[in-house]
Design a protein around this motif. Structure first.
Motif, PDB file in Angstrom:
ATOM      1  N   HIS A  83      25.166 -25.161   8.723  1.00  0.00           N
ATOM      2  CA  HIS A  83      24.787 -23.874   8.156  1.00  0.00           C
ATOM      3  C   HIS A  83      23.364 -23.822   7.624  1.00  0.00           C
ATOM      4  O   HIS A  83      23.019 -22.889   6.901  1.00  0.00           O
ATOM      5  CB  HIS A  83      25.765 -23.484   7.055  1.00  0.00           C
ATOM      6  CG  HIS A  83      27.086 -23.026   7.570  1.00  0.00           C
ATOM      7  ND1 HIS A  83      27.340 -21.731   7.947  1.00  0.00           N
ATOM      8  CD2 HIS A  83      28.234 -23.706   7.802  1.00  0.00           C
ATOM      9  CE1 HIS A  83      28.577 -21.621   8.374  1.00  0.00           C
ATOM     10  NE2 HIS A  83      29.158 -22.810   8.297  1.00  0.00           N
TER      11      HIS A  83
ATOM     12  N   ASP B  84      24.340 -22.455  12.683  1.00  0.00           N
ATOM     13  CA  ASP B  84      24.381 -21.103  12.135  1.00  0.00           C
ATOM     14  C   ASP B  84      23.200 -20.932  11.186  1.00  0.00           C
ATOM     15  O   ASP B  84      23.267 -21.316  10.016  1.00  0.00           O
ATOM     16  CB  ASP B  84      25.705 -20.863  11.402  1.00  0.00           C
ATOM     17  CG  ASP B  84      25.851 -19.425  10.925  1.00  0.00           C
ATOM     18  OD1 ASP B  84      24.990 -18.596  11.275  1.00  0.00           O
ATOM     19  OD2 ASP B  84      26.817 -19.133  10.206  1.00  0.00           O
TER      20      ASP B  84
ATOM     21  N   TYR C 271      26.996 -27.731   4.865  1.00  0.00           N
ATOM     22  CA  TYR C 271      25.984 -26.890   4.230  1.00  0.00           C
ATOM     23  C   TYR C 271      25.477 -27.635   3.010  1.00  0.00           C
ATOM     24  O   TYR C 271      26.267 -28.079   2.166  1.00  0.00           O
ATOM     25  CB  TYR C 271      26.612 -25.558   3.821  1.00  0.00           C
ATOM     26  CG  TYR C 271      25.648 -24.401   3.630  1.00  0.00           C
ATOM     27  CD1 TYR C 271      24.266 -24.547   3.758  1.00  0.00           C
ATOM     28  CD2 TYR C 271      26.137 -23.143   3.302  1.00  0.00           C
ATOM     29  CE1 TYR C 271      23.411 -23.480   3.597  1.00  0.00           C
ATOM     30  CE2 TYR C 271      25.286 -22.055   3.133  1.00  0.00           C
ATOM     31  CZ  TYR C 271      23.928 -22.222   3.276  1.00  0.00           C
ATOM     32  OH  TYR C 271      23.092 -21.158   3.100  1.00  0.00           O
TER      33      TYR C 271
ATOM     34  N   GLU D 123      29.684 -18.955  -0.677  1.00  0.00           N
ATOM     35  CA  GLU D 123      29.170 -18.984   0.701  1.00  0.00           C
ATOM     36  C   GLU D 123      30.030 -18.084   1.590  1.00  0.00           C
ATOM     37  O   GLU D 123      30.781 -18.526   2.462  1.00  0.00           O
ATOM     38  CB  GLU D 123      29.155 -20.424   1.221  1.00  0.00           C
ATOM     39  CG  GLU D 123      28.562 -21.435   0.258  1.00  0.00           C
ATOM     40  CD  GLU D 123      27.252 -20.992  -0.367  1.00  0.00           C
ATOM     41  OE1 GLU D 123      26.419 -20.401   0.340  1.00  0.00           O
ATOM     42  OE2 GLU D 123      27.058 -21.220  -1.572  1.00  0.00           O
TER      43      GLU D 123
ATOM     44  N   HIS E  27      32.499 -27.576   8.530  1.00  0.00           N
ATOM     45  CA  HIS E  27      31.298 -26.800   8.193  1.00  0.00           C
ATOM     46  C   HIS E  27      30.450 -27.602   7.207  1.00  0.00           C
ATOM     47  O   HIS E  27      30.934 -27.970   6.124  1.00  0.00           O
ATOM     48  CB  HIS E  27      31.686 -25.461   7.572  1.00  0.00           C
ATOM     49  CG  HIS E  27      32.337 -24.510   8.527  1.00  0.00           C
ATOM     50  ND1 HIS E  27      31.719 -23.361   8.983  1.00  0.00           N
ATOM     51  CD2 HIS E  27      33.545 -24.539   9.126  1.00  0.00           C
ATOM     52  CE1 HIS E  27      32.529 -22.723   9.820  1.00  0.00           C
ATOM     53  NE2 HIS E  27      33.648 -23.421   9.917  1.00  0.00           N
TER      54      HIS E  27
ATOM     55  N   ALA F 172      30.099 -18.303   5.640  1.00  0.00           N
ATOM     56  CA  ALA F 172      30.818 -19.462   6.180  1.00  0.00           C
ATOM     57  C   ALA F 172      32.318 -19.305   5.980  1.00  0.00           C
ATOM     58  O   ALA F 172      33.112 -19.660   6.859  1.00  0.00           O
ATOM     59  CB  ALA F 172      30.316 -20.741   5.525  1.00  0.00           C
TER      60      ALA F 172
ATOM     61  N   HIS G  56      21.286 -19.072   8.747  1.00  0.00           N
ATOM     62  CA  HIS G  56      21.533 -17.936   7.870  1.00  0.00           C
ATOM     63  C   HIS G  56      20.289 -17.083   7.658  1.00  0.00           C
ATOM     64  O   HIS G  56      20.363 -15.978   7.137  1.00  0.00           O
ATOM     65  CB  HIS G  56      22.047 -18.409   6.517  1.00  0.00           C
ATOM     66  CG  HIS G  56      23.433 -18.971   6.563  1.00  0.00           C
ATOM     67  ND1 HIS G  56      24.271 -18.974   5.466  1.00  0.00           N
ATOM     68  CD2 HIS G  56      24.148 -19.545   7.567  1.00  0.00           C
ATOM     69  CE1 HIS G  56      25.430 -19.533   5.791  1.00  0.00           C
ATOM     70  NE2 HIS G  56      25.373 -19.897   7.068  1.00  0.00           N
TER      71      HIS G  56
END
Length: 394
Positions: A115, A137, A24, A31, A22, A34, A139
């Protein structure tokens, strides 16, 4: 996690139980979305390890274990301090991208999740290098963030338009944002995965009023979440400054606008600040209030189309709510038994608060039977996509 030497091949696991990576552009301190995704992948056997990669920050460790099978890594130089120019902050990005390309070992990585738009360029480069699937993803509505100038939004849209097609799937947090992405990028594979925490109903008496010394007869409105600009918090403080001490506002959380709001509220006796608490304790805490509130003043489409996790936290606390008039909030209001919606301006807010009586609010609360959805009910959408994308590359 050792750096893979140039020229070495990437050894993939060939099954659905390797590593999820992941990415970010953050310090990985809170977070929760996540982390829920990582925990779901582990629980369903889609990964044996989940690694969260962000940037270095202050005294935070460069490597930090977060539960069994989960590791946080902070690499590259820290960006410029919060509150600096967004252009300067963006200029820090290439250094982090280079650190990711240099320091991330892709051995046994089965899936990459980006992210944010800021993480997408390096995530795409790592996808090509490793030959694995990539999920974006978003957000929020990434190119329409609050506080971004027209120029920054145009640049962001330019890059997203070209990078998003390299992703195997895109997650969004509301159906309104999903519709926007499908309109902007026709044919995109998009799934709405709402930002729902694994919250439980309040199980014990709240300490909120006792801690802050708020009288029982005072009608308490609470906001929980990040204390940042353009979330309508300045307007809330101004309204509660003027409305009288029979009403109180409690802001629960931390963030870069906290000190500014404290100064704005100085001299008042009915505006309170409570530091952020772990999500496991949040519902119990805010259950001591009377109304949950979220009315953003931002004109950005990202906030206009949002469905924040705080509404589900308010619901778990059995709170009536005062919400803004965005399409997702209006849709939620049709299902929840004790909601008033209001336009995002001071006059409308003042009127809505002043005309919703204490007896009406407390009667409405006592009748609430709504059971909020949980992450365990939502996660099947995420799990199905992860499984499908990984299978394509296994």
């Amino acid at each position: 996690m050792e750096c893979r030497k140039e020229g070495e091949g990437v050894k993939k696991s060939g099954n659905l139980g390797g590593t999820h990576l992941h990415l970010y552009y953050c310090a990985w301190t809170n977070e929760s979305r996540a982390w829920r995704e990582g925990a779901s992948a582990l629980r369903h056997g889609l990964a044996k390890q989940v690694i969260y990669v962000g940037y270095r920050s202050g005294e935070l460790p460069e490597a930090q274990t977060r539960g069994e099978g989960q590791l946080i890594r902070r690499i590259g130089a820290a960006p410029v301090a919060p509150g600096s120019s967004r252009w300067l902050r963006a200029a820090s990005l290439p250094r982090w991208w280079r650190a990711c390309l240099r320091d991330i070992d892709l051995t046994n990585v089965d899936l990459i999740v980006a992210h944010s738009l800021a993480a997408l360029p390096v995530a795409l480069a790592l996808k090509w290098r490793a030959g694995v699937g990539l999920v974006y993803d978003a957000h929020e509505l990434e190119t329409e963030r609050a506080g971004w100038s027209w120029g920054i939004r145009r640049i962001a849209r330019f890059f997203e338009e070209r990078l998003i097609r390299g992703c195997d799937h895109t997650f969004v947090v509301s159906d309104a944002i999903k519709d926007w992405y499908l309109g902007a990028y026709p044919g995109l594979a998009v799934t709405t995965v709402r930002n729902i925490a694994d919250t439980k109903a309040a199980s014990e008496a709240s300490s909120l009023r006792q801690t802050l010394k708020i009288a029982t007869e005072t009608l308490v409105y609470t906001y929980c979440g990040a204390i940042t600009r353009e979330r309508g918090l300045e307007e809330l403080v101004d309204v509660f400054r003027d409305i009288g001490n029979e009403y109180a506002l409690v802001l629960v959380g931390d963030g870069p606008a906290l000190e500014e709001l404290r100064i704005r509220a100085s001299g008042t006796e009915n505006i309170y600040f409570h530091s952020a608490v772990p999500v496991d304790h949040l519902v119990n805490l805010i259950s001591g209030a009377d109304v949950g509130i979220f009315v953003t003043a931002s004109a950005s489409l990202s906030y206009r189309y949002c469905l924040p996790n705080k509404v589900f936290e308010y619901a778990a606390a059995k709170l009536p709510m005062l919400l803004g008039d965005g399409p997702e909030l209006l849709r939620f209001a049709q299902e929840y038994p004790a909601v008033r919606t209001v336009a995002s301006n001071r006059a409308a807010l003042h009127k809505a608060i002043a005309t919703w009586t204490c007896s009406e609010i407390r009667a409405a609360r006592s009748a609430i039977q709504y059971i909020p959805p949980t992450w365990r009910e939502e996660e099947h959408l995420l799990v199905n996509v992860f499984k499908d994308v990984q299978s394509q590359y296994a």
